[in-house]
Write a protein that holds these residues in place. Structure first.
Motif, short mmCIF file in Angstrom:
data_model
loop_
_atom_site.label_atom_id
_atom_site.label_comp_id
_atom_site.label_asym_id
_atom_site.label_seq_id
_atom_site.Cartn_x
_atom_site.Cartn_y
_atom_site.Cartn_z
N ARG A 57 0.85 -1.18 0.00
CA ARG A 57 0.00 0.00 0.00
C ARG A 57 0.89 1.24 0.00
N PHE A 58 0.52 2.20 -0.83
CA PHE A 58 1.28 3.45 -0.95
C PHE A 58 0.34 4.61 -0.68
N GLU A 59 0.76 5.51 0.21
CA GLU A 59 -0.04 6.69 0.51
C GLU A 59 0.48 7.87 -0.30
N PRO A 64 -2.85 11.86 2.37
CA PRO A 64 -2.91 10.45 2.78
C PRO A 64 -4.14 9.71 2.26
N SER A 67 -4.35 7.21 -1.88
CA SER A 67 -3.47 6.06 -1.75
C SER A 67 -3.85 4.96 -2.73
N SER A 68 -2.89 4.08 -2.96
CA SER A 68 -3.13 2.96 -3.87
C SER A 68 -2.55 1.70 -3.26
N TYR A 87 -6.84 2.62 -3.28
CA TYR A 87 -7.20 1.92 -2.05
C TYR A 87 -8.61 2.28 -1.60
#
Length: 106
Positions: A57-59, A64, A67-68, A87
């Motif tokens: 997971r990347f913010e 924030p 994210s994905s 996400y």
């Protein structure tokens, strides 16, 4: 970046994609409400037909909420690919089975 299964660490989404492809996750999956679709193979995988091997997971840097998540997915006998998704954005449009499968992996 939050890693929920394996011990790989990536600084960016593109770095994760590059490494996963190098490790054999070469197909690209699209998320549909009831399945994962692989357009190149004209294939659809229902929740019981695939396993989520790894998730990352990347913010967003500035927000924030932006994210994905990337899923490393496999299906017997030897199909491996990735799904990149914003996400939580599409969670409401998924079948309960798909939502549970992806939620359990994150």
């Amino acid at each position: 970046m939050i890693n929920t299964m394996e011990r790989h660490s990536y600084d960016s989404l593109s770095e994760a994609i590059d490494d996963l492809k190098h490790r054999g996750y070469t197909e690209d999956f699209n998320l549909k409400p009831f399945c994962l679709a692989c357009p190149r193979l004209n294939l659809e995988l229902r929740p019981e037909q695939f396993t989520v091997d790894e998730t990352y997971r990347f913010e967003g840097q500035s927000n924030p909420d932006d994210s994905s998540v990337i899923y490393a997915v496999s299906s017997p006998p030897d199909l491996k690919g990735i799904l990149v998704d914003a996400y939580g954005v599409y969670a409401e449009s998924l079948t309960p089975e798909m939502a549970q499968k992806l939620k359990a992996a994150v």
